[in-house]
Design an enzyme around this catalytic site. Structure first.
Site, PDB file in Angstrom:
ATOM      1  N   ARG A 172       0.830  -1.208   0.000  1.00 39.28           N
ATOM      2  CA  ARG A 172       0.000   0.000   0.000  1.00 39.28           C
ATOM      3  C   ARG A 172       0.876   1.274   0.000  1.00 39.28           C
ATOM      4  O   ARG A 172       1.027   1.919  -1.028  1.00 39.28           O
ATOM      5  CB  ARG A 172      -0.949  -0.029   1.214  1.00 39.28           C
ATOM      6  CG  ARG A 172      -2.077   0.985   1.166  1.00 39.28           C
ATOM      7  CD  ARG A 172      -1.683   2.415   1.483  1.00 39.28           C
ATOM      8  NE  ARG A 172      -1.071   2.584   2.796  1.00 39.28           N
ATOM      9  CZ  ARG A 172      -0.536   3.735   3.213  1.00 39.28           C
ATOM     10  NH1 ARG A 172      -0.521   4.802   2.434  1.00 39.28           N
ATOM     11  NH2 ARG A 172       0.029   3.816   4.408  1.00 39.28           N
ATOM     12  N   ASP A 173       1.485   1.579   1.126  1.00 39.40           N
ATOM     13  CA  ASP A 173       2.249   2.829   1.211  1.00 39.40           C
ATOM     14  C   ASP A 173       3.395   2.807   0.204  1.00 39.40           C
ATOM     15  O   ASP A 173       3.719   3.809  -0.435  1.00 39.40           O
ATOM     16  CB  ASP A 173       2.804   2.999   2.633  1.00 39.40           C
ATOM     17  CG  ASP A 173       3.130   4.447   2.981  1.00 39.40           C
ATOM     18  OD1 ASP A 173       3.065   5.301   2.085  1.00 39.40           O
ATOM     19  OD2 ASP A 173       3.448   4.723   4.148  1.00 39.40           O
ATOM     20  N   ASN A 199       9.085   4.260   3.279  1.00 40.14           N
ATOM     21  CA  ASN A 199       9.179   3.832   4.674  1.00 40.14           C
ATOM     22  C   ASN A 199      10.539   3.179   4.878  1.00 40.14           C
ATOM     23  O   ASN A 199      11.150   2.695   3.938  1.00 40.14           O
ATOM     24  CB  ASN A 199       8.119   2.763   4.960  1.00 40.14           C
ATOM     25  CG  ASN A 199       6.735   3.326   4.924  1.00 40.14           C
ATOM     26  OD1 ASN A 199       6.097   3.317   3.885  1.00 40.14           O
ATOM     27  ND2 ASN A 199       6.270   3.829   6.036  1.00 40.14           N
ATOM     28  N   CYS A 238       5.225   9.586  -0.392  1.00 38.49           N
ATOM     29  CA  CYS A 238       3.823   9.977  -0.217  1.00 38.49           C
ATOM     30  C   CYS A 238       3.446  10.982  -1.286  1.00 38.49           C
ATOM     31  O   CYS A 238       4.164  11.958  -1.490  1.00 38.49           O
ATOM     32  CB  CYS A 238       3.608  10.578   1.171  1.00 38.49           C
ATOM     33  SG  CYS A 238       1.929  11.175   1.394  1.00 38.49           S
ATOM     34  N   HIS A 248       5.564   4.548  12.603  1.00 30.54           N
ATOM     35  CA  HIS A 248       5.554   4.471  11.128  1.00 30.54           C
ATOM     36  C   HIS A 248       6.549   5.526  10.650  1.00 30.54           C
ATOM     37  O   HIS A 248       6.271   6.720  10.701  1.00 30.54           O
ATOM     38  CB  HIS A 248       4.131   4.752  10.641  1.00 30.54           C
ATOM     39  CG  HIS A 248       3.945   4.839   9.156  1.00 30.54           C
ATOM     40  ND1 HIS A 248       3.273   3.872   8.431  1.00 30.54           N
ATOM     41  CD2 HIS A 248       4.306   5.779   8.251  1.00 30.54           C
ATOM     42  CE1 HIS A 248       3.233   4.221   7.157  1.00 30.54           C
ATOM     43  NE2 HIS A 248       3.857   5.387   7.022  1.00 30.54           N
TER      44      HIS A 248
HETATM   45  P1  HMG Z   1     -13.060  14.473  -1.714  1.00 30.73           P
HETATM   46  O1  HMG Z   1     -12.838  14.924  -3.123  1.00 30.73           O
HETATM   47  O2  HMG Z   1     -13.095  15.521  -0.650  1.00 30.73           O
HETATM   48  O3  HMG Z   1     -14.332  13.533  -1.575  1.00 30.73           O
HETATM   49  O4  HMG Z   1     -11.910  13.426  -1.378  1.00 30.73           O
HETATM   50  P2  HMG Z   1     -15.803  13.666  -2.024  1.00 30.73           P
HETATM   51  O5  HMG Z   1     -16.598  12.908  -1.011  1.00 30.73           O
HETATM   52  O6  HMG Z   1     -16.167  15.095  -2.313  1.00 30.73           O
HETATM   53  O7  HMG Z   1     -15.840  12.839  -3.409  1.00 30.73           O
HETATM   54  C1  HMG Z   1     -15.230  13.297  -4.602  1.00 30.73           C
HETATM   55  C2  HMG Z   1     -15.100  12.152  -5.586  1.00 30.73           C
HETATM   56  O8  HMG Z   1     -14.291  11.115  -5.038  1.00 30.73           O
HETATM   57  C3  HMG Z   1     -16.464  11.510  -5.915  1.00 30.73           C
HETATM   58  O9  HMG Z   1     -16.351  10.997  -7.236  1.00 30.73           O
HETATM   59  C4  HMG Z   1     -16.482  10.338  -4.969  1.00 30.73           C
HETATM   60  O10 HMG Z   1     -17.329   9.295  -5.412  1.00 30.73           O
HETATM   61  C5  HMG Z   1     -15.042   9.905  -4.976  1.00 30.73           C
HETATM   62  P3  HMG Z   1     -16.944  11.796  -8.507  1.00 30.73           P
HETATM   63  O11 HMG Z   1     -18.409  11.965  -8.193  1.00 30.73           O
HETATM   64  O12 HMG Z   1     -16.195  13.099  -8.552  1.00 30.73           O
HETATM   65  O13 HMG Z   1     -16.621  10.887  -9.668  1.00 30.73           O
HETATM   66  N1  HMG Z   1     -14.671   9.211  -3.727  1.00 30.73           N
HETATM   67  C6  HMG Z   1     -14.170   7.969  -3.667  1.00 30.73           C
HETATM   68  N2  HMG Z   1     -13.868   7.073  -4.627  1.00 30.73           N
HETATM   69  C7  HMG Z   1     -13.368   5.878  -4.216  1.00 30.73           C
HETATM   70  N3  HMG Z   1     -13.143   5.574  -2.918  1.00 30.73           N
HETATM   71  C8  HMG Z   1     -13.431   6.440  -1.953  1.00 30.73           C
HETATM   72  C9  HMG Z   1     -13.971   7.703  -2.317  1.00 30.73           C
HETATM   73  N4  HMG Z   1     -14.348   8.781  -1.607  1.00 30.73           N
HETATM   74  C10 HMG Z   1     -14.784   9.700  -2.482  1.00 30.73           C
HETATM   75  N5  HMG Z   1     -13.200   6.123  -0.671  1.00 30.73           N
HETATM   76  C11 HMG Z   1     -10.908  11.612  -0.216  1.00 30.73           C
HETATM   77  C12 HMG Z   1     -11.769  12.838  -0.098  1.00 30.73           C
HETATM   78  C13 HMG Z   1     -10.410  11.228   1.164  1.00 30.73           C
HETATM   79  C14 HMG Z   1     -11.701  10.458  -0.801  1.00 30.73           C
HETATM   80  C15 HMG Z   1      -9.721  11.931  -1.143  1.00 30.73           C
HETATM   81  O14 HMG Z   1      -9.095  13.054  -0.633  1.00 30.73           O
HETATM   82  C16 HMG Z   1      -8.737  10.818  -1.268  1.00 30.73           C
HETATM   83  O15 HMG Z   1      -9.020   9.739  -1.774  1.00 30.73           O
HETATM   84  N6  HMG Z   1      -7.498  11.062  -0.843  1.00 30.73           N
HETATM   85  C17 HMG Z   1      -6.452  10.058  -0.961  1.00 30.73           C
HETATM   86  C18 HMG Z   1      -5.594  10.169   0.200  1.00 30.73           C
HETATM   87  C19 HMG Z   1      -4.570   9.070   0.179  1.00 30.73           C
HETATM   88  O16 HMG Z   1      -4.833   7.933  -0.174  1.00 30.73           O
HETATM   89  N7  HMG Z   1      -3.329   9.434   0.605  1.00 30.73           N
HETATM   90  C20 HMG Z   1      -2.280   8.500   0.727  1.00 30.73           C
HETATM   91  C21 HMG Z   1      -2.512   7.571   1.887  1.00 30.73           C
HETATM   92  S1  HMG Z   1      -2.226   8.316   3.497  1.00 30.73           S
HETATM   93  C22 HMG Z   1      -0.568   8.048   3.758  1.00 30.73           C
HETATM   94  O17 HMG Z   1       0.102   7.570   2.885  1.00 30.73           O
HETATM   95  C23 HMG Z   1      -0.009   8.360   5.098  1.00 30.73           C
HETATM   96  C24 HMG Z   1       0.278   7.119   5.944  1.00 30.73           C
HETATM   97  O18 HMG Z   1       1.153   6.238   5.279  1.00 30.73           O
HETATM   98  C25 HMG Z   1       0.901   7.533   7.258  1.00 30.73           C
HETATM   99  C26 HMG Z   1       2.054   8.512   7.031  1.00 30.73           C
HETATM  100  O19 HMG Z   1       3.091   8.154   6.491  1.00 30.73           O
HETATM  101  O20 HMG Z   1       1.823   9.660   7.378  1.00 30.73           O
HETATM  102  C27 HMG Z   1      -1.022   6.369   6.279  1.00 30.73           C
HETATM  103 MG    MG Z   2       3.350   6.520   5.158  1.00 32.56          MG
END
Ligand code: HMG
Ligand code: MG
Length: 312
Positions: free
Chosen positions: A18-19, A252, A243, A210
């Site tokens: 994933r990450d 990581n 990221c 993490h």
């Molecule tokens: P948004 O645009 O605010 O959401 O995104 P929305 O509710 O307004 O929806 C907009 C569109 O997204 C719509 O589609 C929804 O259906 C779709 P449209 O009508 O425009 O075609 N949508 C989705 N589609 C699939 N799955 C879903 C989903 N939700 C809405 N779950 C949202 C908000 C959170 C969804 C968006 O910002 C997003 O997906 N962000 C991705 C964030 C991400 O994955 N980041 C990387 C992971 S975090 C990380 O790596 C950190 C970590 O490792 C720890 C660290 O290192 O810090 C964990």
């Molecule tokens: Mg991370």
């Protein structure tokens, strides 16, 4: 010999599928992700972060979440977790029967906005129904707290901000928190302070570390956490990753490097380092990038395996 204060066993959560892969620009076939997961479990990894149910517009690489979850040959004793930022994500994930879901927030307002398009308080309100639904379905909930020591937009993050998010997560029923140094800027005393802030709200067994390794501090930070008794760490095989919302952040810390450290300290992990190295070598060849684990590079060289140019 194990120091008296250090844990005897450490659980590694491999977040490589994933990450590690979420930021790859070229599509990685679901079959390669599945094979990676199989190789990790063959190596003895018992916790695998398999994929994310997020918007494919935001993170195209995770658009095959359903295929990955459907393709995994599950092994008894292995737990598979997935990221679910909202109800839409949970509803899609639920059908794939994950053992654990991850809601991911941040200790930094700016990062919360960039990563999940809402403020910290809004994110907690969005997570609440996800947490309730998952728990009602008997699925464990982990909360990730990004930017727990530093943020690419806000700079240094004081530990109180981590403590606040941990408290808010606890209030909505999140069962475990992962304290994340998303951009790998932390050093041991700052990481210790962030961990202690989380430990005010969660027991030792429910706080994990993490660490991204951008500044090469991750192993020192893990060693500091071990001295606090923390015994769960995320890591990414062969140091995969970066990221999408934290420019310049590298992957990581490599799982191989963490396992080598832990075994050297006399701490058990249940992981076979040689098989783990094979898993990392497999995925690095699949994506055509040099291996990011120093331990893997050293041991592959010792085995006489040709290592890709540019990685030494
Ligand atoms: P948004 O645009 O605010 O959401 O995104 P929305 O509710 O307004 O929806 C907009 C569109 O997204 C719509 O589609 C929804 O259906 C779709 P449209 O009508 O425009 O075609 N949508 C989705 N589609 C699939 N799955 C879903 C989903 N939700 C809405 N779950 C949202 C908000 C959170 C969804 C968006 O910002 C997003 O997906 N962000 C991705 C964030 C991400 O994955 N980041 C990387 C992971 S975090 C990380 O790596 C950190 C970590 O490792 C720890 C660290 O290192 O810090 C964990
Ligand atoms: Mg991370």
């Amino acid at each position: 010999m194990t120091g008296a204060a250090l844990p005897r066993f450490v659980t590694i959560v491999d977040v490589g599928p994933r990450d590690g892969l979420q930021n790859e620009k070229e599509p990685v076939a679901a079959a390669a992700k599945i094979e990676l997961i199989h190789r990790l479990q063959d190596a003895g990894v018992r916790e695998i972060e398999a994929t994310s149910f997020v918007s494919p517009k935001w993170v195209p690489q995770m658009a095959d979440a359903l295929d990955v979850m459907a393709g995994i040959r599950r092994r008894q004793g292995v737990r598979y977790s997935v990221l679910t930022p909202n109800m839409k994500g949970w509803e899609a994930a639920q059908a794939t029967k994950p053992d654990e879901i991850v809601v991911f927030g941040a200790a930094s307002e700016a990062f919360s906005q960039k990563n999940i398009n809402c403020s910290i308080d809004e994110s907690i309100a969005r997570f609440a129904p996800v947490v309730a639904a998952a728990r009602a379905a008997g699925v464990k909930v982990r909360g990730a707290i990004s930017c727990s020591v530093g943020c690419p937009y806000e700079g240094e993050i004081p530990p109180e901000r981590v403590g606040r998010v941990a408290r808010l997560m606890k209030e909505i029923g999140v069962q475990h928190v992962g304290v994340a140094d998303t951009i790998g800027v932390g050093t041991p005393l700052k990481v210790r302070a962030a961990m202690l802030a989380a430990l005010e709200h969660y027991p030792l067994a429910e706080v994990s570390g993490h660490f991204h390794d951008t500044y090469g501090q991750a192993l020192s930070n893990i060693h500091e956490c071990l001295q606090l008794g923390i015994h769960t760490f995320d890591a990414s095989v062969s140091g995969l990753g970066g990221c999408p919302y934290a420019k310049g952040a590298t992957g990581n810390v490599a799982t191989e490097d963490v396992v080598y450290l832990l075994h050297g300290l006399g701490i058990e992990t249940g992981i076979d380092l040689d098989k783990l190295i094979d898993a990392g070598d497999f995925i690095r060849r699949a994506i055509g990038k040099p291996n990011g684990s120093r331990v893997a590079r050293a041991l592959l060289a010792k085995r006489g395996v040709a290592i890709e140019a540019g990685c030494a």
